[in-house]
Design an enzyme around this catalytic site. Structure first.
Site, PDB file in Angstrom:
ATOM      1  N   HIS A 167      -8.550  -4.615  -0.655  1.00  0.00           N
ATOM      2  CA  HIS A 167      -7.242  -4.110  -0.254  1.00  0.00           C
ATOM      3  C   HIS A 167      -6.450  -5.126   0.564  1.00  0.00           C
ATOM      4  O   HIS A 167      -5.231  -5.180   0.484  1.00  0.00           O
ATOM      5  CB  HIS A 167      -7.419  -2.823   0.549  1.00  0.00           C
ATOM      6  CG  HIS A 167      -6.153  -2.057   0.756  1.00  0.00           C
ATOM      7  ND1 HIS A 167      -5.453  -1.490  -0.269  1.00  0.00           N
ATOM      8  CD2 HIS A 167      -5.459  -1.768   1.897  1.00  0.00           C
ATOM      9  CE1 HIS A 167      -4.378  -0.875   0.204  1.00  0.00           C
ATOM     10  NE2 HIS A 167      -4.363  -1.030   1.515  1.00  0.00           N
ATOM     11  N   ASP A 182     -10.187  -3.396  -4.958  1.00  0.00           N
ATOM     12  CA  ASP A 182      -9.551  -2.568  -3.936  1.00  0.00           C
ATOM     13  C   ASP A 182     -10.061  -1.135  -4.042  1.00  0.00           C
ATOM     14  O   ASP A 182     -10.010  -0.522  -5.105  1.00  0.00           O
ATOM     15  CB  ASP A 182      -8.033  -2.608  -4.132  1.00  0.00           C
ATOM     16  CG  ASP A 182      -7.262  -1.995  -2.969  1.00  0.00           C
ATOM     17  OD1 ASP A 182      -7.867  -1.253  -2.177  1.00  0.00           O
ATOM     18  OD2 ASP A 182      -6.058  -2.269  -2.868  1.00  0.00           O
ATOM     19  N   SER A 206       0.841  -1.185   0.000  1.00  0.00           N
ATOM     20  CA  SER A 206       0.000   0.000   0.000  1.00  0.00           C
ATOM     21  C   SER A 206       0.885   1.248   0.000  1.00  0.00           C
ATOM     22  O   SER A 206       1.648   1.458  -0.933  1.00  0.00           O
ATOM     23  CB  SER A 206      -0.964  -0.036   1.180  1.00  0.00           C
ATOM     24  OG  SER A 206      -2.041   0.836   0.977  1.00  0.00           O
TER      25      SER A 206
END
Length: 751
Positions: free
Chosen positions: A723, A691, A604
């Protein structure tokens, strides 16, 4: 408000006010149902895959689209991949998956072996430590062969019973009631995630919220626990963290706006149409997220409004939920605070943790009836002690803070404000409160672990100061913590700053640093999120093959206090990237590894770190593993219509309106800074189609651009996930086995 402010609502831990593009890694040592980001978690020159027979990578069509800001024009050849509903985009992603599968086909045996190792070390049929709430012990079961957990409860023996029963997986539990079998709920769905879980205070009803797509939009349902039947009440499109009111008559929940920002708190009365639900609070400013939950005392509903740097809280009396909310402290730009209710000397008070003139935060006490009145300092600001949270109970509080790079917990005496810190022997560890729904317990439940100590549950006896071991995560196959070692070393950054690096290895291969070995270097460095020393069963599969695992605690994280975070955000963001490079160089110079045997990983916002260091120092790494990577940061942060963008301007800056921020971000965003004429490490990017936090298009574009300059880059896109990746524990193990097999191949280690 902290980037992830956790509040226990019964047995559910919810990340409130945190939509940040980030991933929690490695996992905390205690088991949580975490809503928000989450997943646990080397260019081998001369790899066996570098052959003429290797499959050809997909050719990504170039369709340049011009984007102009502040007099600068950027032609983006791959922005067309953003059209998620375009069959050509889906076909391209499927072609990428086919290529990755073919390119890694030779690793299928190793993947299966690692999966078998993870599975073989895990006690598949097991139970969690029961947590008391009301007249019941609540706990979870896992069953061999089942992807998901089963939530259960059993009655307490007596009102004075605070010692959790020792449950055996193969023994019948008297009076056991299954509340929710997620395997049943997930049947027929490729993805399943539980975002809300609450039991009414009288124990008669269950509330649960389900997402079957991975987009973090949950449908809330209510079940009668006497009959096992669901009530007609069904609330679609909610955010995570819905819960019952103390009297059980109402459900409080949050919904999102078109940009996926939780902005409105609602009150639903059971038995009435959802269309008649009452709007309790809405926040029009798109920089702020909204969350709500009841205080542990059940005296107030707390509505929380927060951006990355500013917060505001509102109180609603729990016995009159339709009453007008009243603000604790009016918001002031740059001031963060969080309030907890307690009763001291018979008076309702609020303990308020804040950073108004206190960089590492201060704790004060105010009258709950007049929170803007006189403040009494309880824990003064102390540089180097970053106060994080205060859990308030009837008779005492539990303070969480960081000091010298480690998490700490201590009992707070309401009478004199003294702290009694709970001590542990290991040099590196993580600790925090876990599973404490009751208002007046004699014990505090703590979760503890380290890189070598599996996740452990303690009950801390407040009266005696004794730590009562309730359970340590079983690791099958003869695991012995003494076979492994952990240490903290320090690298020196370019500006002279000392950066901590945590290192763990298996002792049988010799001391780390005695001879260069394969090394797996993890990093994050955003949102003041700290990477804690946490245990991982999957990590043993690399440690047992001689790999050294290390974490670079770079600036932008929270390991060393608030200033550590401030020095790695906005126009100081480059420190995050250069710190990581300097940590890698230190590990090479100190003899831990060599560049052709080192792999970097981040997810991320940590994926942004991976993309940046690949551009800054490609020669330092053999491979880079980027999970759901935020690698097209400038494109995303320029578009306020995308989820999370506006609230993230406090973290990255506002390039849409500020030319200096635009120029700074353009200088480091990975996609726009891919370099010609350099040899990149081997790169594996993992993403998910649904996501919401980091769109799949970012790594898809990045991989296409890397291939333009001859990089060996692969994309793996989960077509039904969000995610946090795939759902289900076996699926997650297979996913991690895929990544670790690739990692071992990169560094040339045998199976």
């Amino acid at each position: 408000m902290r980037p992830c402010d956790e509040r226990t609502v019964h047995r559910l831990v919810v990340c409130r006010l945190s939509g940040h593009r980030r991933i929690l890694t490695p996992s905390p040592p205690w088991v949580k149902l975490a809503v928000g980001p989450g997943r646990d978690s080397l260019h081998y020159r001369g790899s066996v895959t570098d052959t003429a027979a290797s499959p050809l990578a997909p050719q990504t069509e170039r369709k340049p689209i011009a984007r102009t800001h502040h007099g600068d024009t950027f032609e983006d050849p791959y922005e067309w991949l953003r059209a998620k509903d375009d069959p050509a985009v889906i076909a391209h992603l499927e072609a990428e998956n086919a290529f990755t599968q073919a390119r890694t086909a030779h690793l299928s045996g190793l993947r299966e072996q690692i999966f078998t190792e993870i599975k073989g070390r895990t006690l598949e049929t097991d139970l969690s430590v029961p947590t008391r709430q009301g007249q019941w012990w609540y706990y979870g079961r896992t069953v061999e062969g089942s992807q998901y957990g089963i939530q259960c409860r059993a009655p307490i023996a007596s009102p004075d019973d605070w010692t959790p029963p020792e449950l055996a997986p193969d023994a019948e539990v008297p009076g056991e009631q299954i509340l929710l079998d997620a395997n049943v709920e997930a049947d027929g769905h490729d993805f399943f995630s539980l975002g809300s879980f609450d039991v009414s205070e009288d124990g008669t009803r269950l509330l649960y919220g389900v997402d079957v797509a991975g987009d973090e939009r949950y449908t809330v349902r209510v079940r009668d626990l006497a009959t096992g039947e669901n009530l007609p009440d069904e609330i679609p499109g909610t955010f995570a963290g819905a819960g019952f009111s103390p009297d059980g008559r109402f459900v409080v929940y949050t919904t999102v706006d078109e940009a996926w920002r939780p902005d409105t708190v609602w009150l639903h009365e059971l038995g009435t149409p959802v269309a008649d639900d009452v709007k309790l609070f809405t926040e029009p400013d798109e920089r702020y997220w909204v969350g709500a939950g009841f205080t542990r005392s059940r005296r107030y509903l707390m509505i929380e409004v927060g951006s990355s740097i500013t917060s505001e809280e509102w109180l609603v009396d729990a016995d009159d939920l339709r009453s007008e909310p009243r603000v604790v402290w009016p918001r002031r730009e740059g001031v963060e605070y969080s309030a907890s209710h307690a009763v001291v000397d018979g008076h309702d008070v609020l303990f308020v943790l804040h950073n108004d003139g206190a960089l590492d935060f201060e704790l004060v006490r105010v009258d709950a009836s007049d929170p803007q009145g006189e403040r009494s300092v309880v824990l003064p600001h102390e540089p180097g002690r970053r106060l994080l949270d205060l859990d308030t109970f009837r008779d005492w509080g539990v303070a969480a803070y960081r000091r010298e790079g480690l998490a700490r917990v201590a009992l707070l005496d309401y009478a004199d404000g003294t702290l009694r810190e709970v001590g542990f022997d290991e040099p590196l560890y993580s600790v925090g409160t876990a599973g404490n729904p009751e208002w007046a317990p004699p014990l505090v439940r703590l979760g503890y672990g380290s890189f070598v100590t599996p996740g452990t549950i303690f009950d801390y006896d407040v009266a005696t100061g004794e730590l009562l071991l309730r359970k340590r995560q079983p690791v099958l196959g003869g695991y012995d913590p003494a076979d492994y070692a952990q240490e903290r070393v320090w690298a020196t950054a370019q500006d002279g700053t000392r950066v901590p690096v945590s290192v763990v290895w298996k002792r049988s291969f010799g001391d780390a640093g005695a001879a260069p070995r394969a090394l797996h270097l993890y990093g994050y460095g955003s949102y003041e999120h700290s990477i804690e020393p946490g245990f991982s069963v999957a990590r043993l599969s690399e440690l047992d093959r001689g790999v050294v695992f290390a974490v670079a605690h770079v600036r932008g994280g929270g390991e060393m206090g608030r200033q550590w975070y401030e020095d790695g955000k906005l126009l100081a963001k480059r420190h995050t990237f250069t710190d990581f490079v300097d940590c890698a160089r230190h590990l090479v110079e100190a003899g831990y590894t060599t560049p052709d045997r080192m792999v970097a990983e981040g997810g991320s916002a940590g994926g942004l770190l991976m993309g940046a260091v690949a551009n800054l120092a490609p020669e330092l790494f053999a491979g880079i593993l980027a999970d759901v990577p935020f690698v097209d940061a400038l494109t995303t942060i320029l578009d306020p219509s995308l989820p999370l963008t506006v609230i993230e301007w406090d973290e990255w800056g506002d390039p849409l309106h500020d030319p200096d921020v635009y120029a700074y971000m353009k200088s480091y965003t990975p996609y726009e800074n891919v370099r010609e004429g350099v040899r990149y490490p081997r790169i594996l990017a993992v993403t998910s189609l649904n996501d919401t936090r980091v769109l799949y298009v970012e790594p898809a574009k990045w991989v296409a651009r890397l291939r333009e300059v001859g990089a060996d880059a692969m994309l793996k896109c989960e077509m039904v996930a969000g995610h946090g990746g795939v759902s289900g524990r076996y699926n997650a193990w297979k996913e991690r086995a895929f990544e670790l097999a690739w990692l071992l191949d990169v560094v040339g280690l045998p199976a």
